[in-house]
Design a protein around this motif. Sequence first.
Motif, PDB file in Angstrom:
ATOM      1  N   THR A   1     100.103  50.097 -53.974  1.00 58.41           N
ATOM      2  CA  THR A   1     100.400  51.320 -53.229  1.00 58.41           C
ATOM      3  C   THR A   1      99.621  51.343 -51.918  1.00 58.41           C
ATOM      4  O   THR A   1     100.173  51.683 -50.861  1.00 58.41           O
ATOM      5  N   SER A   2      98.340  50.968 -51.977  1.00 60.60           N
ATOM      6  CA  SER A   2      97.515  50.926 -50.762  1.00 60.60           C
ATOM      7  C   SER A   2      98.082  49.937 -49.752  1.00 60.60           C
ATOM      8  O   SER A   2      98.137  50.222 -48.551  1.00 60.60           O
TER       9      SER A   2
ATOM     10  N   ILE B   1      94.599  58.707 -47.859  1.00 61.48           N
ATOM     11  CA  ILE B   1      95.152  58.403 -49.184  1.00 61.48           C
ATOM     12  C   ILE B   1      94.748  56.988 -49.595  1.00 61.48           C
ATOM     13  O   ILE B   1      94.330  56.751 -50.732  1.00 61.48           O
ATOM     14  N   ILE B   2      94.858  56.049 -48.650  1.00 60.85           N
ATOM     15  CA  ILE B   2      94.476  54.657 -48.951  1.00 60.85           C
ATOM     16  C   ILE B   2      93.005  54.572 -49.323  1.00 60.85           C
ATOM     17  O   ILE B   2      92.644  53.920 -50.312  1.00 60.85           O
ATOM     18  N   ILE B   3      92.150  55.228 -48.558  1.00 63.98           N
ATOM     19  CA  ILE B   3      90.713  55.211 -48.857  1.00 63.98           C
ATOM     20  C   ILE B   3      90.463  55.800 -50.245  1.00 63.98           C
ATOM     21  O   ILE B   3      89.684  55.248 -51.033  1.00 63.98           O
ATOM     22  N   SER B   4      91.133  56.899 -50.552  1.00 64.46           N
ATOM     23  CA  SER B   4      90.980  57.515 -51.878  1.00 64.46           C
ATOM     24  C   SER B   4      91.421  56.563 -52.978  1.00 64.46           C
ATOM     25  O   SER B   4      90.746  56.450 -54.014  1.00 64.46           O
TER      26      SER B   4
ATOM     27  N   LEU C   1      88.885  55.437 -55.895  1.00 61.58           N
ATOM     28  CA  LEU C   1      89.128  55.950 -57.239  1.00 61.58           C
ATOM     29  C   LEU C   1      89.869  54.983 -58.156  1.00 61.58           C
ATOM     30  O   LEU C   1      89.703  55.044 -59.367  1.00 61.58           O
ATOM     31  N   LYS C   2      90.705  54.128 -57.568  1.00 59.53           N
ATOM     32  CA  LYS C   2      91.524  53.179 -58.357  1.00 59.53           C
ATOM     33  C   LYS C   2      92.157  53.902 -59.552  1.00 59.53           C
ATOM     34  O   LYS C   2      91.953  53.521 -60.708  1.00 59.53           O
ATOM     35  N   PRO C   3      92.949  54.936 -59.274  1.00 57.42           N
ATOM     36  CA  PRO C   3      93.437  55.805 -60.354  1.00 57.42           C
ATOM     37  C   PRO C   3      94.489  55.210 -61.272  1.00 57.42           C
ATOM     38  O   PRO C   3      94.685  55.682 -62.386  1.00 57.42           O
ATOM     39  N   PHE C   4      95.186  54.181 -60.821  1.00 55.29           N
ATOM     40  CA  PHE C   4      96.230  53.580 -61.672  1.00 55.29           C
ATOM     41  C   PHE C   4      96.392  52.111 -61.342  1.00 55.29           C
ATOM     42  O   PHE C   4      95.921  51.623 -60.378  1.00 55.29           O
TER      43      PHE C   4
END
Length: 151
Positions: free
Chosen positions: A82-83, A141-144, A148-151
Amino acid sequence: MITIYKILVFIHIFSAILGMGPGFILTTVVKSGKNMTELRHSYKIRHKLHIFVMIGGALLLITGLSMGFLNPSLFKMGWYVTSLILFLAALAIGPLVLSPRSKPVKALLESHKGEEIPTEYWRLSKILFQFENLENIIFLIIISLMILKPF
């Protein structure tokens, strides 16, 4: 012993700080101009800062992909893919959206006589700044995702 991967992570983080950091203030810098002389000077500063953004962005892409090639499991991680997609979209916004909208602003700065900022500048810059703000949101969003690496 420091691995190549750790060196890439180090370069990647520094590139984000030195490259993306100035990118977040590009719009703010030119909003400070109160007359044409100040506005032109602000755009010169903005241009110099943009060089850091371009170098940092290139290093981010190179190091990010290199880390993916060294650790192919990253390409299976949602946050990484996604990033990467968002980053490529943000890169495309530059030449496809921002450049065509900045050319009339630059032409106005070069051709306008006098110290009063013309109303046409405000109309043109408002549109440009909206797209720059969208790009900044994408980068946040990319930095987040990277943190966090949420998924």
